[in-house]
Motif scaffolding. Structure first.
Motif, PDB file in Angstrom:
ATOM      1  N   SER A  58     -15.981 -10.760   6.328  1.00  0.00           N
ATOM      2  CA  SER A  58     -14.751  -9.978   6.467  1.00  0.00           C
ATOM      3  C   SER A  58     -15.079  -8.647   7.135  1.00  0.00           C
ATOM      4  CB  SER A  58     -14.154  -9.712   5.073  1.00  0.00           C
ATOM      5  OG  SER A  58     -13.198  -8.674   5.118  1.00  0.00           O
ATOM      6  N   TRP A  59     -14.102  -8.089   7.800  1.00  0.00           N
ATOM      7  CA  TRP A  59     -14.273  -6.759   8.400  1.00  0.00           C
ATOM      8  C   TRP A  59     -14.683  -5.724   7.352  1.00  0.00           C
ATOM      9  CZ3 TRP A  59     -11.278  -2.830   6.467  1.00  0.00           C
ATOM     10  CH2 TRP A  59     -10.124  -3.187   5.761  1.00  0.00           C
ATOM     11  N   LYS A  60     -14.372  -5.981   6.102  1.00  0.00           N
ATOM     12  CA  LYS A  60     -14.680  -5.020   5.033  1.00  0.00           C
ATOM     13  C   LYS A  60     -16.183  -4.838   4.822  1.00  0.00           C
ATOM     14  CE  LYS A  60     -10.381  -6.175   2.708  1.00  0.00           C
ATOM     15  NZ  LYS A  60      -9.756  -6.847   1.553  1.00  0.00           N
ATOM     16  N   ASN A  61     -17.001  -5.777   5.306  1.00  0.00           N
ATOM     17  CA  ASN A  61     -18.455  -5.704   5.132  1.00  0.00           C
ATOM     18  C   ASN A  61     -19.184  -5.286   6.409  1.00  0.00           C
ATOM     19  OD1 ASN A  61     -18.463  -6.516   2.414  1.00  0.00           O
ATOM     20  ND2 ASN A  61     -18.243  -8.645   3.012  1.00  0.00           N
ATOM     21  N   VAL A  62     -18.432  -4.759   7.368  1.00  0.00           N
ATOM     22  CA  VAL A  62     -18.975  -4.440   8.689  1.00  0.00           C
ATOM     23  C   VAL A  62     -19.067  -2.938   8.907  1.00  0.00           C
ATOM     24  CG1 VAL A  62     -18.544  -4.662  11.186  1.00  0.00           C
ATOM     25  CG2 VAL A  62     -18.128  -6.609   9.681  1.00  0.00           C
ATOM     26  N   LEU A  63     -20.137  -2.529   9.578  1.00  0.00           N
ATOM     27  CA  LEU A  63     -20.262  -1.171  10.105  1.00  0.00           C
ATOM     28  C   LEU A  63     -20.128  -1.243  11.622  1.00  0.00           C
ATOM     29  CD1 LEU A  63     -23.326   0.190   8.075  1.00  0.00           C
ATOM     30  CD2 LEU A  63     -20.894   0.625   7.650  1.00  0.00           C
ATOM     31  N   ILE A  64     -19.445  -0.266  12.194  1.00  0.00           N
ATOM     32  CA  ILE A  64     -19.219  -0.190  13.638  1.00  0.00           C
ATOM     33  C   ILE A  64     -19.962   1.012  14.197  1.00  0.00           C
ATOM     34  CG2 ILE A  64     -17.472   0.275  15.427  1.00  0.00           C
ATOM     35  CD1 ILE A  64     -17.175  -2.516  14.323  1.00  0.00           C
ATOM     36  N   ALA A  65     -20.684   0.801  15.301  1.00  0.00           N
ATOM     37  CA  ALA A  65     -21.316   1.899  16.041  1.00  0.00           C
ATOM     38  C   ALA A  65     -20.431   2.216  17.241  1.00  0.00           C
ATOM     39  CB  ALA A  65     -22.713   1.498  16.512  1.00  0.00           C
ATOM     40  N   GLU A  66     -20.059   3.479  17.366  1.00  0.00           N
ATOM     41  CA  GLU A  66     -19.198   3.917  18.454  1.00  0.00           C
ATOM     42  C   GLU A  66     -19.873   5.010  19.264  1.00  0.00           C
ATOM     43  OE1 GLU A  66     -14.520   3.615  17.447  1.00  0.00           O
ATOM     44  OE2 GLU A  66     -15.613   5.132  16.326  1.00  0.00           O
ATOM     45  N   THR A  67     -19.590   5.031  20.547  1.00  0.00           N
ATOM     46  CA  THR A  67     -19.980   6.138  21.410  1.00  0.00           C
ATOM     47  C   THR A  67     -18.702   6.689  22.035  1.00  0.00           C
ATOM     48  OG1 THR A  67     -20.198   4.904  23.472  1.00  0.00           O
ATOM     49  CG2 THR A  67     -22.107   4.872  21.977  1.00  0.00           C
ATOM     50  N   GLU A  68     -18.841   7.661  22.913  1.00  0.00           N
ATOM     51  CA  GLU A  68     -17.670   8.192  23.608  1.00  0.00           C
ATOM     52  C   GLU A  68     -16.983   7.109  24.432  1.00  0.00           C
ATOM     53  OE1 GLU A  68     -19.073  11.445  25.933  1.00  0.00           O
ATOM     54  OE2 GLU A  68     -19.357  12.757  24.190  1.00  0.00           O
ATOM     55  N   ASP A  69     -17.719   6.056  24.802  1.00  0.00           N
ATOM     56  CA  ASP A  69     -17.160   4.972  25.609  1.00  0.00           C
ATOM     57  C   ASP A  69     -16.577   3.840  24.776  1.00  0.00           C
ATOM     58  OD1 ASP A  69     -17.840   6.212  28.024  1.00  0.00           O
ATOM     59  OD2 ASP A  69     -19.873   5.410  27.929  1.00  0.00           O
ATOM     60  N   GLY A  70     -16.533   3.998  23.463  1.00  0.00           N
ATOM     61  CA  GLY A  70     -15.918   2.990  22.611  1.00  0.00           C
ATOM     62  C   GLY A  70     -16.922   2.277  21.728  1.00  0.00           C
ATOM     63  N   ILE A  71     -16.516   1.120  21.205  1.00  0.00           N
ATOM     64  CA  ILE A  71     -17.358   0.347  20.299  1.00  0.00           C
ATOM     65  C   ILE A  71     -18.583  -0.145  21.059  1.00  0.00           C
ATOM     66  CG2 ILE A  71     -17.520  -1.781  18.932  1.00  0.00           C
ATOM     67  CD1 ILE A  71     -14.609  -1.338  18.125  1.00  0.00           C
ATOM     68  N   ALA A  72     -19.758   0.125  20.485  1.00  0.00           N
ATOM     69  CA  ALA A  72     -21.028  -0.249  21.119  1.00  0.00           C
ATOM     70  C   ALA A  72     -21.736  -1.362  20.375  1.00  0.00           C
ATOM     71  CB  ALA A  72     -21.939   0.971  21.218  1.00  0.00           C
ATOM     72  N   GLY A  73     -21.528  -1.476  19.068  1.00  0.00           N
ATOM     73  CA  GLY A  73     -22.245  -2.471  18.286  1.00  0.00           C
ATOM     74  C   GLY A  73     -21.679  -2.584  16.890  1.00  0.00           C
ATOM     75  N   MET A  74     -22.241  -3.492  16.123  1.00  0.00           N
ATOM     76  CA  MET A  74     -21.811  -3.685  14.732  1.00  0.00           C
ATOM     77  C   MET A  74     -22.921  -4.314  13.924  1.00  0.00           C
ATOM     78  SD  MET A  74     -21.094  -6.938  13.372  1.00  0.00           S
ATOM     79  CE  MET A  74     -21.230  -8.609  13.961  1.00  0.00           C
ATOM     80  N   SER A  75     -22.791  -4.181  12.619  1.00  0.00           N
ATOM     81  CA  SER A  75     -23.651  -4.890  11.678  1.00  0.00           C
ATOM     82  C   SER A  75     -22.778  -5.382  10.529  1.00  0.00           C
ATOM     83  CB  SER A  75     -24.780  -3.999  11.154  1.00  0.00           C
ATOM     84  OG  SER A  75     -24.250  -2.841  10.532  1.00  0.00           O
ATOM     85  N   LEU A  76     -23.184  -6.494   9.952  1.00  0.00           N
ATOM     86  CA  LEU A  76     -22.476  -7.102   8.830  1.00  0.00           C
ATOM     87  C   LEU A  76     -23.485  -7.394   7.744  1.00  0.00           C
ATOM     88  CD1 LEU A  76     -20.163  -8.851   7.435  1.00  0.00           C
ATOM     89  CD2 LEU A  76     -21.070 -10.763   8.739  1.00  0.00           C
ATOM     90  N   SER A  77     -23.185  -6.989   6.511  1.00  0.00           N
ATOM     91  CA  SER A  77     -24.079  -7.321   5.399  1.00  0.00           C
ATOM     92  C   SER A  77     -23.270  -7.566   4.131  1.00  0.00           C
ATOM     93  CB  SER A  77     -25.102  -6.200   5.168  1.00  0.00           C
ATOM     94  OG  SER A  77     -24.479  -5.060   4.601  1.00  0.00           O
ATOM     95  N   PHE A  78     -23.889  -8.307   3.214  1.00  0.00           N
ATOM     96  CA  PHE A  78     -23.260  -8.577   1.930  1.00  0.00           C
ATOM     97  C   PHE A  78     -24.332  -8.989   0.941  1.00  0.00           C
ATOM     98  CE2 PHE A  78     -22.864 -12.277   4.686  1.00  0.00           C
ATOM     99  CZ  PHE A  78     -23.449 -13.294   3.951  1.00  0.00           C
ATOM    100  N   GLU A  79     -23.991  -8.895  -0.338  1.00  0.00           N
ATOM    101  CA  GLU A  79     -24.913  -9.280  -1.404  1.00  0.00           C
ATOM    102  C   GLU A  79     -24.986 -10.797  -1.497  1.00  0.00           C
ATOM    103  OE1 GLU A  79     -26.705  -7.060  -3.104  1.00  0.00           O
ATOM    104  OE2 GLU A  79     -25.693  -5.360  -2.163  1.00  0.00           O
ATOM    105  N   LEU A  80     -26.202 -11.324  -1.521  1.00  0.00           N
ATOM    106  CA  LEU A  80     -26.389 -12.763  -1.710  1.00  0.00           C
ATOM    107  C   LEU A  80     -26.416 -13.057  -3.204  1.00  0.00           C
ATOM    108  CD1 LEU A  80     -29.081 -13.802   0.930  1.00  0.00           C
ATOM    109  CD2 LEU A  80     -26.707 -14.570   0.798  1.00  0.00           C
ATOM    110  N   THR A  81     -25.377 -13.701  -3.690  1.00  0.00           N
ATOM    111  CA  THR A  81     -25.255 -13.983  -5.121  1.00  0.00           C
ATOM    112  C   THR A  81     -25.574 -15.436  -5.453  1.00  0.00           C
ATOM    113  OG1 THR A  81     -22.930 -14.577  -4.905  1.00  0.00           O
ATOM    114  CG2 THR A  81     -23.440 -12.236  -5.300  1.00  0.00           C
ATOM    115  N   GLY A  82     -25.598 -16.296  -4.431  1.00  0.00           N
ATOM    116  CA  GLY A  82     -25.773 -17.717  -4.677  1.00  0.00           C
ATOM    117  C   GLY A  82     -24.472 -18.436  -4.919  1.00  0.00           C
ATOM    118  N   GLY A  83     -23.352 -17.699  -4.866  1.00  0.00           N
ATOM    119  CA  GLY A  83     -22.046 -18.320  -5.051  1.00  0.00           C
ATOM    120  C   GLY A  83     -21.545 -18.951  -3.774  1.00  0.00           C
ATOM    121  N   PRO A  84     -20.430 -19.681  -3.853  1.00  0.00           N
ATOM    122  CA  PRO A  84     -19.903 -20.369  -2.676  1.00  0.00           C
ATOM    123  C   PRO A  84     -19.486 -19.423  -1.567  1.00  0.00           C
ATOM    124  CG  PRO A  84     -18.356 -20.516  -4.513  1.00  0.00           C
ATOM    125  CD  PRO A  84     -19.635 -19.944  -5.055  1.00  0.00           C
ATOM    126  N   GLY A  85     -19.134 -18.200  -1.893  1.00  0.00           N
ATOM    127  CA  GLY A  85     -18.734 -17.230  -0.877  1.00  0.00           C
ATOM    128  C   GLY A  85     -19.859 -16.830   0.051  1.00  0.00           C
TER     129      GLY A  85
END
Length: 198
Positions: A58-85
């Motif tokens: 989900s977008w809720k787990n994402v970080l966005i890197a921005e410069t003056e020229d706009g979005i440059a990159g992103m990272s996504l992370s979440f806790e691994l719980t072993g659940g179906p999610g």
């Protein structure tokens, strides 16, 4: 350069960058939305998934890197719980990745890190990984393929150590990779390091 939490409006950039991070694996997996007739293109399915489905991808787990020229990159992370999610969409290509994830339960998985081509070489990828490490409350993990030597070098320079490998199941003819590589690192506080995000 600024790193900020993503918003729902960033979902189109997120899915494009996720596809870049996965060397096209995201598009391959998202084909399911095209095959069943719900969408015309895989990235459209992915955009709606990031925008409207709660869970790890989900977008809720994402970080966005921005410069003056706009979005440059992103990272996504979440806790691994072993659940179906924790699981991606079902696909045999993903089985080795899921096996590695199962060995990293209890870590915060940095699932994706990507920078648009024209913004590379500016330290944005490193800054995103450092930002992910700073928001982890425990150990972190990351998975990449064995031919992604730049990424492996970056992760190792940030304290990640290789733990396991699994077979890389080819999903296109454009890849020479043979193995997925799981790397982990302890929590920042246990290493005595501090990272700040501007």
């Amino acid at each position: 350069m600024n790193i900020r939490p993503a918003t729902r409006a960033d979902s189109a950039d997120i899915v494009i960058l996720d596809d870049i991070a996965s060397s096209g694996l995201a598009s391959h997996v998202l084909e399911v939305g095209v095959r069943d007739g719900r969408y015309d293109r895989p990235l459209e399915f992915g955009r709606d998934g990031y925008a409207f489905i709660d869970g790890p991808f989900s977008w809720k787990n994402v970080l966005i890197a921005e410069t003056e020229d706009g979005i440059a990159g992103m990272s996504l992370s979440f806790e691994l719980t072993g659940g179906p999610g924790d699981q991606d969409l079902s696909d045999p290509v993903l089985d080795p990745l899921e096996a590695l994830k199962a060995k990293a339960i209890g870590t915060r998985l940095i699932d994706s890190v990507a920078v648009y081509t024209r913004f590379r070489g500016q330290g944005i990828g490193r800054a995103l990984v450092e930002a992910e490490l700073s928001r982890a409350t425990g150990p972190s993990s990351i998975i990449t393929h064995d031919t992604n030597t730049r990424a492996l070098s970056l992760y190792q320079s940030l304290g990640f150590e290789e733990q396991r490998r699994a077979a890389y199941v080819a999903f296109s003819k454009n890849h020479a990779a043979a193995q997925w590589v799981l790397l982990t690192r302890p929590a920042l506080q246990s290493r005595g390091a501090q990272t700040s995000v501007q």
